[in-house]
Design a protein around this motif. Structure first.
Motif, PDB file in Angstrom:
ATOM      1  N   ALA A 215       0.825  -1.206   0.000  1.00 31.66           N
ATOM      2  CA  ALA A 215       0.000   0.000   0.000  1.00 31.66           C
ATOM      3  C   ALA A 215       0.859   1.257   0.000  1.00 31.66           C
ATOM      4  O   ALA A 215       0.612   2.198  -0.765  1.00 31.66           O
ATOM      5  N   GLU A 216       1.883   1.270   0.845  1.00 33.08           N
ATOM      6  CA  GLU A 216       2.741   2.444   0.935  1.00 33.08           C
ATOM      7  C   GLU A 216       3.575   2.620  -0.331  1.00 33.08           C
ATOM      8  O   GLU A 216       3.750   3.737  -0.829  1.00 33.08           O
ATOM      9  N   ALA A 217       4.072   1.513  -0.889  1.00 28.95           N
ATOM     10  CA  ALA A 217       4.917   1.599  -2.080  1.00 28.95           C
ATOM     11  C   ALA A 217       4.132   2.015  -3.315  1.00 28.95           C
ATOM     12  O   ALA A 217       4.699   2.620  -4.234  1.00 28.95           O
ATOM     13  N   CYS A 218       2.848   1.712  -3.345  1.00 28.18           N
ATOM     14  CA  CYS A 218       2.033   1.976  -4.534  1.00 28.18           C
ATOM     15  C   CYS A 218       1.119   3.189  -4.384  1.00 28.18           C
ATOM     16  O   CYS A 218       0.219   3.401  -5.207  1.00 28.18           O
ATOM     17  N   GLY A 219       1.329   3.960  -3.335  1.00 31.61           N
ATOM     18  CA  GLY A 219       0.509   5.144  -3.138  1.00 31.61           C
ATOM     19  C   GLY A 219      -0.913   4.845  -2.744  1.00 31.61           C
ATOM     20  O   GLY A 219      -1.835   5.621  -3.031  1.00 31.61           O
ATOM     21  N   LEU A 220      -1.126   3.708  -2.083  1.00 32.19           N
ATOM     22  CA  LEU A 220      -2.469   3.290  -1.684  1.00 32.19           C
ATOM     23  C   LEU A 220      -2.658   3.303  -0.172  1.00 32.19           C
ATOM     24  O   LEU A 220      -3.519   2.581   0.350  1.00 32.19           O
ATOM     25  N   ALA A 221      -1.861   4.098   0.525  1.00 30.46           N
ATOM     26  CA  ALA A 221      -1.939   4.113   1.989  1.00 30.46           C
ATOM     27  C   ALA A 221      -3.332   4.495   2.478  1.00 30.46           C
ATOM     28  O   ALA A 221      -3.862   3.877   3.409  1.00 30.46           O
ATOM     29  N   ASP A 222      -3.949   5.492   1.843  1.00 30.80           N
ATOM     30  CA  ASP A 222      -5.287   5.912   2.273  1.00 30.80           C
ATOM     31  C   ASP A 222      -6.316   4.823   1.983  1.00 30.80           C
ATOM     32  O   ASP A 222      -7.199   4.541   2.805  1.00 30.80           O
ATOM     33  N   ALA A 223      -6.207   4.201   0.811  1.00 32.84           N
ATOM     34  CA  ALA A 223      -7.136   3.125   0.466  1.00 32.84           C
ATOM     35  C   ALA A 223      -6.969   1.949   1.418  1.00 32.84           C
ATOM     36  O   ALA A 223      -7.962   1.318   1.816  1.00 32.84           O
ATOM     37  N   PHE A 224      -5.730   1.669   1.790  1.00 35.93           N
ATOM     38  CA  PHE A 224      -5.489   0.573   2.737  1.00 35.93           C
ATOM     39  C   PHE A 224      -6.139   0.873   4.080  1.00 35.93           C
ATOM     40  O   PHE A 224      -6.827   0.013   4.645  1.00 35.93           O
ATOM     41  N   ARG A 225      -5.925   2.080   4.593  1.00 30.10           N
ATOM     42  CA  ARG A 225      -6.504   2.438   5.895  1.00 30.10           C
ATOM     43  C   ARG A 225      -8.026   2.348   5.856  1.00 30.10           C
ATOM     44  O   ARG A 225      -8.653   1.821   6.780  1.00 30.10           O
ATOM     45  N   GLU A 226      -8.619   2.852   4.769  1.00 28.88           N
ATOM     46  CA  GLU A 226     -10.069   2.814   4.646  1.00 28.88           C
ATOM     47  C   GLU A 226     -10.566   1.377   4.549  1.00 28.88           C
ATOM     48  O   GLU A 226     -11.507   0.965   5.236  1.00 28.88           O
ATOM     49  N   GLY A 227      -9.940   0.602   3.682  1.00 29.99           N
ATOM     50  CA  GLY A 227     -10.371  -0.779   3.493  1.00 29.99           C
ATOM     51  C   GLY A 227     -10.136  -1.647   4.708  1.00 29.99           C
ATOM     52  O   GLY A 227     -10.967  -2.494   5.054  1.00 29.99           O
ATOM     53  N   PHE A 228      -9.016  -1.432   5.373  1.00 26.29           N
ATOM     54  CA  PHE A 228      -8.685  -2.242   6.546  1.00 26.29           C
ATOM     55  C   PHE A 228      -9.655  -1.941   7.677  1.00 26.29           C
ATOM     56  O   PHE A 228      -9.985  -2.819   8.474  1.00 26.29           O
ATOM     57  N   ALA A 229     -10.102  -0.703   7.753  1.00 27.14           N
ATOM     58  CA  ALA A 229     -11.029  -0.319   8.815  1.00 27.14           C
ATOM     59  C   ALA A 229     -12.442  -0.842   8.554  1.00 27.14           C
ATOM     60  O   ALA A 229     -13.177  -1.143   9.494  1.00 27.14           O
ATOM     61  N   ARG A 230     -12.823  -0.991   7.283  1.00 29.90           N
ATOM     62  CA  ARG A 230     -14.197  -1.351   6.978  1.00 29.90           C
ATOM     63  C   ARG A 230     -14.395  -2.856   6.792  1.00 29.90           C
ATOM     64  O   ARG A 230     -15.520  -3.349   6.855  1.00 29.90           O
TER      65      ARG A 230
END
Length: 281
Positions: A215-230
């Motif tokens: 997620a961090e390497a591909c610029g998906l940190a925000d998507a990861f946080r959102e998806g991991f939380a939901r």
């Protein structure tokens, strides 16, 4: 492929398992789940086995009074090195002469495979559990071989041995390699963020770290946080649960006591059958 019926019917479950991927996914598919197979971490032999050989040489020379095994894989990899040294029987005999402390059922199983048994099992399959198992032990003057796992030098455990008077000798007898193509991990992260995954079933903490790294390497940190939380998360045991919480997730379900894949599948089934109070089935 999902079966036609079952209490997991209609549920899409992300499976990050590697070594037993087909077995684990198949357990859920038998109950109707659609599994998304995304192996995260592969376990490999060391590029340079000399540290493991040195540790075994010390064991063979009578250099350990006690051994601490954190993983079953660790013992199996040590035995692979022992076979390469043509000293397998000698290593088994040497292990049999020591007191062996284990973190959980997996090292117990690996010990039984070579005809040995633990001296004491941790009350919980965590580092804290092993430290608790050592709490009543006087290790003054005792030499303790400690099998670690990759990515965790586990200084709290080594310090616990020192505090009780022992001298720890650590070895990490295997390594992790990323098993999945980055693209499939990216897709899993996007699917979680979009609500297209009902459950993630984690069986090892490096799987959680791999998701974060991609997620961090591909610029998906925000998507990861959102998806991991939901997304509802199943964790096979407390070590994995701690990694999930550290990554910002919440563990929806985990086996009560037996930390294996089948109890994890049954725990997911119970949660979906009984409901979790969130309004989601």
């Amino acid at each position: 492929m999902a079966s036609q019926g079952g209490d997991l019917a209609g549920k899409r479950i992300l499976v990050p398992e590697s070594r037993d991927l087909d077995l684990f996914a198949g357990m859920m598919e038998q109950h109707g789940a659609e599994t998304i197979r995304c192996p995260m971490v592969k376990i490999l032999d060391l590029d340079d086995p000399s540290p493991a050989r040195d540790w075994l040489d010390r064991l063979l020379a009578g250099g350990f009074d006690d051994i601490i095994l954190l993983t079953g894989e660790g013992l199996r990899r040590l035995m692979t090195v022992a076979r390469g040294m043509e000293r397998e029987a000698d290593v088994i005999a040497a292990i049999g002469r020591t007191r062996v402390f284990v973190r959980g059922p997996k090292p117990v199983k690996a010990l039984r495979e070579i005809g040995c048994a633990p001296f004491k099992s941790a009350p919980a399959p965590t580092t804290d559990g092993v430290i608790a198992a050592l709490a009543d032990e006087d290790l003054t003057g005792r030499r303790v071989g400690v099998q670690l796992y990759p990515g965790n030098p586990n200084e709290p455990l080594l310090e616990a041995v020192r505090t009780r008077g022992g001298t720890p000798w650590a070895v990490t007898p295997y390594r992790y390699a990323n098993d999945s193509e980055t693209g499939s991990v990216e897709a899993a992260i996007r699917d979680m963020a979009a609500g297209r995954i009902d459950f993630v079933a984690f069986t090892a903490s490096p799987q959680v770290r791999r998701l974060q790294e991609v997620a961090e390497a591909c610029g998906l940190a925000d998507a990861f946080r959102e998806g991991f939380a939901r997304t509802r998360i199943a964790a096979v045991g407390p070590v994995v649960a701690d990694a999930v919480v550290a990554a910002g997730g919440t563990v929806a379900v985990s086996p009560d006591s037996t930390f294996h894949m089948k109890p994890l599948v049954n725990a997911i089934r119970r949660l979906l059958t009984e409901g979790d109070g969130s309004g989601r089935a």
